[in-house]
Motif scaffolding. Structure first.
Motif, mmCIF file in Angstrom:
data_model
loop_
_atom_site.group_PDB
_atom_site.id
_atom_site.type_symbol
_atom_site.label_atom_id
_atom_site.label_comp_id
_atom_site.label_asym_id
_atom_site.label_seq_id
_atom_site.Cartn_x
_atom_site.Cartn_y
_atom_site.Cartn_z
ATOM 1 N N GLY A 229 0.768 -1.238 0.000
ATOM 2 C CA GLY A 229 0.000 0.000 0.000
ATOM 3 C C GLY A 229 0.795 1.281 0.000
ATOM 4 N N LEU A 230 2.126 1.210 -0.141
ATOM 5 C CA LEU A 230 2.949 2.413 -0.183
ATOM 6 C C LEU A 230 3.349 2.681 -1.628
ATOM 7 N N SER A 231 2.844 3.749 -2.190
ATOM 8 C CA SER A 231 3.083 4.050 -3.599
ATOM 9 C C SER A 231 4.544 4.408 -3.829
ATOM 10 N N PRO A 232 5.025 4.264 -5.075
ATOM 11 C CA PRO A 232 6.412 4.648 -5.376
ATOM 12 C C PRO A 232 6.709 6.096 -5.000
ATOM 13 N N ASP A 233 5.761 6.994 -5.232
ATOM 14 C CA ASP A 233 5.998 8.399 -4.872
ATOM 15 C C ASP A 233 6.141 8.571 -3.365
ATOM 16 N N SER A 234 5.273 7.904 -2.614
ATOM 17 C CA SER A 234 5.358 7.998 -1.151
ATOM 18 C C SER A 234 6.646 7.385 -0.623
ATOM 19 N N LEU A 235 7.057 6.263 -1.207
ATOM 20 C CA LEU A 235 8.303 5.630 -0.798
ATOM 21 C C LEU A 235 9.482 6.549 -1.095
ATOM 22 N N HIS A 236 9.474 7.162 -2.263
ATOM 23 C CA HIS A 236 10.567 8.058 -2.640
ATOM 24 C C HIS A 236 10.644 9.248 -1.691
ATOM 25 N N GLU A 237 9.507 9.822 -1.364
ATOM 26 C CA GLU A 237 9.488 10.961 -0.437
ATOM 27 C C GLU A 237 10.037 10.570 0.925
ATOM 28 N N CYS A 238 9.696 9.383 1.363
ATOM 29 C CA CYS A 238 10.186 8.917 2.659
ATOM 30 C C CYS A 238 11.690 8.674 2.630
ATOM 31 N N ILE A 239 12.179 8.064 1.561
ATOM 32 C CA ILE A 239 13.607 7.728 1.467
ATOM 33 C C ILE A 239 14.475 8.979 1.476
ATOM 34 N N ILE A 240 14.035 10.039 0.786
ATOM 35 C CA ILE A 240 14.859 11.242 0.708
ATOM 36 C C ILE A 240 14.666 12.163 1.921
ATOM 37 N N ALA A 241 13.673 11.863 2.733
ATOM 38 C CA ALA A 241 13.465 12.668 3.944
ATOM 39 C C ALA A 241 14.564 12.348 4.959
ATOM 40 N N PRO A 242 14.959 13.335 5.763
ATOM 41 C CA PRO A 242 16.081 13.117 6.696
ATOM 42 C C PRO A 242 15.784 12.105 7.800
ATOM 43 N N GLN A 243 14.511 11.886 8.117
ATOM 44 C CA GLN A 243 14.187 11.001 9.237
ATOM 45 C C GLN A 243 14.644 9.563 8.987
ATOM 46 N N ALA A 244 14.402 9.054 7.770
ATOM 47 C CA ALA A 244 14.777 7.673 7.471
ATOM 48 C C ALA A 244 16.295 7.495 7.541
ATOM 49 N N LYS A 245 17.013 8.438 6.941
ATOM 50 C CA LYS A 245 18.476 8.339 6.957
ATOM 51 C C LYS A 245 19.008 8.443 8.388
ATOM 52 N N ALA A 246 18.414 9.311 9.194
ATOM 53 C CA ALA A 246 18.862 9.462 10.576
ATOM 54 C C ALA A 246 18.666 8.174 11.362
ATOM 55 N N ARG A 247 17.556 7.473 11.116
ATOM 56 C CA ARG A 247 17.275 6.234 11.832
ATOM 57 C C ARG A 247 18.264 5.138 11.424
ATOM 58 N N VAL A 248 18.548 5.034 10.130
ATOM 59 C CA VAL A 248 19.517 4.035 9.654
ATOM 60 C C VAL A 248 20.910 4.372 10.181
ATOM 61 N N ASP A 249 21.271 5.650 10.124
ATOM 62 C CA ASP A 249 22.577 6.061 10.648
ATOM 63 C C ASP A 249 22.705 5.754 12.138
ATOM 64 N N ALA A 250 21.608 5.891 12.871
ATOM 65 C CA ALA A 250 21.639 5.576 14.303
ATOM 66 C C ALA A 250 21.895 4.089 14.520
ATOM 67 N N ASP A 251 21.282 3.239 13.693
ATOM 68 C CA ASP A 251 21.537 1.802 13.791
ATOM 69 C C ASP A 251 23.007 1.496 13.515
ATOM 70 N N ILE A 252 23.547 2.136 12.478
ATOM 71 C CA ILE A 252 24.947 1.905 12.118
ATOM 72 C C ILE A 252 25.873 2.347 13.247
ATOM 73 N N ALA A 253 25.614 3.529 13.796
ATOM 74 C CA ALA A 253 26.444 4.034 14.895
ATOM 75 C C ALA A 253 26.369 3.118 16.110
ATOM 76 N N GLU A 254 25.181 2.610 16.384
ATOM 77 C CA GLU A 254 25.021 1.693 17.514
ATOM 78 C C GLU A 254 25.819 0.416 17.278
ATOM 79 N N GLY A 255 25.744 -0.103 16.056
ATOM 80 C CA GLY A 255 26.511 -1.299 15.736
ATOM 81 C C GLY A 255 28.004 -1.080 15.896
ATOM 82 N N LYS A 256 28.484 0.048 15.410
ATOM 83 C CA LYS A 256 29.916 0.330 15.522
ATOM 84 C C LYS A 256 30.334 0.475 16.972
#
Length: 309
Positions: A229-256
Motif C-alpha cells: 500500500g505504499l506508492s512509489p511516490d510515497s516511498l521516494h518521499e520517505c527515502i529522501i526525507a532526513p528522518q529515514a536516513k537518521a534512523r539508519v545512521d543511528a543503527d549503524i552508529a550503535e553497531g559500531k
C-alpha cells in the motif's frame, strides 16, 4: 577488530602468565615516555626483545593506572610501524616482576552488561513481547548473502520461541554492497508504516536478493512497497526525507559502538554471535531462558539484563 602488519593484539592475546626477566635484558633504545619510569622502561625492553621490535618500531606505554585487581597496574601499549598502529593492554604487578595479557572480569557482574547498555530497541521493528526476558538483536544488511541465510534460519527459530523478542537493526555495508543503503532506507520507511509491512518487505527483499542489482533496485523496492500500500511516490518521499536516513545512521552508529564489523551479527541478551547456525542460536536462546528462570529462583549467576526499551 584492530588490523595491521605487526598483529600486536593477536600476539598479545596468546600470552599466558609469564615472569618479566630479572636479569639485564639486551635492551634496544626505549622511547622517551618510558625513560621517565623504570617500570615502563622494563616493560618496553621486555616487549621489544619478545617480539623483535627494533628501532623502526615506535612503542608508547602508559601511563599505568591501577587495575581492578589489587597490586596490578594496567598499562596501555601502542606500537607504530610503517604507518600501521596497533594497541593493546598488559597488566603488570606493582613490584615489576610479572606481566600478563588478558581480560579482568568482575564475577559479580553480567559479562554482557556493557553491550546491553549500548543496545536500544524502541524504534526498531521487532516481533515478540516487549517485556521478553530474552531479546535477540540482529544487525543485518539486505544485500548480504549470509544475512539472507540467517533470515531463513530465524523464520524457523522464531515460532519455537514465542516468548522471545527478535529485533532488526540496519547495518548496510556500503563499501561492498552498492544497493544495501537504498534497501535499508526503504525498509525503514516500511517499518514506519507498520511492523507487518516491514516484515513482508524484508521477506520480499531477501527472497529476491539474487535478482536485485544497483540498476533495478528502485524498481524492485517500489514494487515490494506497493504490495503493502505504499506508492512509489510515497516511498521516494520517505527515502529522501532526513528522518529515514537518521534512523539508519543511528543503527549503524550503535553497531559500531558494539564493534560490529560484519553481518549478520546478533546480540542475544547482549551476547555477541557472529552469523550462527540454527542449532547454536537455539542452544543460546534456551540457555538464556533457563538462566532467567534460574535467577528468578535465586540462583547465583547474575540475571541477564535487557536492552533499553
Amino acid at each position: 577488530m584492530l588490523k595491521g602488519i605487526i598483529r600486536f593484539t593477536a600476539i598479545l592475546a596468546c600470552l599466558s602468565l609469564f615472569a618479566v626477566a630479572q636479569a639485564q635484558l639486551p635492551a634496544p633504545a626505549t622511547t622517551p615516555a618510558a625513560e621517565s619510569s623504570p617500570l615502563l622502561k622494563k616493560v618496553e625492553s621486555y616487549l621489544r626483545v619478545l617480539f623483535a621490535w627494533g628501532p623502526d618500531y615506535q612503542v608508547k606505554l602508559g601511563p599505568p593506572v591501577p587495575a581492578k585487581v589489587p597490586d596490578l597496574l594496567e598499562v596501555p601499549v601502542q606500537v607504530v610501524n610503517q604507518g600501521h598502529t596497533e594497541t593493546g593492554t598488559v597488566y603488570v604487578t606493582k613490584d615489576g616482576k610479572y606481566m600478563f595479557r588478558g581480560e579482568i572480569r568482575d564475577l559479580d557482574a553480567n559479562p554482557f552488561e556493557a553491550n546491553l547498555a549500548k543496545l536500544t530497541t524502541p524504534d526498531s521493528p521487532s516481533i515478540g513481547p516487549a517485556n521478553a526476558s530474552v531479546t535477540v538483536v540482529d544487525f543485518s544488511d539486505f544485500e548480504c548473502p549470509h544475512c539472507r541465510e540467517l533470515y531463513t534460519i530465524l523464520k524457523s527459530v522464531e515460532p519455537e520461541f514465542p516468548q522471545v523478542r527478535f529485533v532488526f537493526k540496519n547495518f548496510p555495508l556500503v563499501e561492498i554492497h552498492p544497493w544495501a543503503m537504498t534497501a535499508a532506507l526503504a525498509a525503514q520507511c516500511m517499518a514506519q508504516t507498520s511492523t507487518q509491512a516491514f516484515l513482508k518487505f524484508q521477506g520480499d527483499v531477501f527472497d529476491n536478493q539474487d535478482s536485485i542489482t544497483p540498476d533495478n533496485v528502485w524498481q524492485n523496492l517500489s514494487t515490494f512497497a506497493a504490495g503493502d500500500g505504499l506508492s512509489p511516490d510515497s516511498l521516494h518521499e520517505c527515502i529522501i526525507a532526513p528522518q529515514a536516513k537518521a534512523r539508519v545512521d543511528a543503527d549503524i552508529a550503535e553497531g559500531k559502538s558494539l564493534d560490529v564489523e560484519s553481518t549478520p551479527t546478533l546480540f542475544i541478551n547482549g551476547r555477541p554471535v557472529i552469523g550462527g547456525d540454527q542449532a547454536t542460536l537455539e542452544n543460546i536462546i534456551r540457555f538464556e531462558l533457563a538462566r532467567q528462570a534460574s535467577s528468578a529462583s535465586g540462583a547465583s549467576l547474575p540475571p541477564p539484563s535487557q536492552p533499553r526499551k
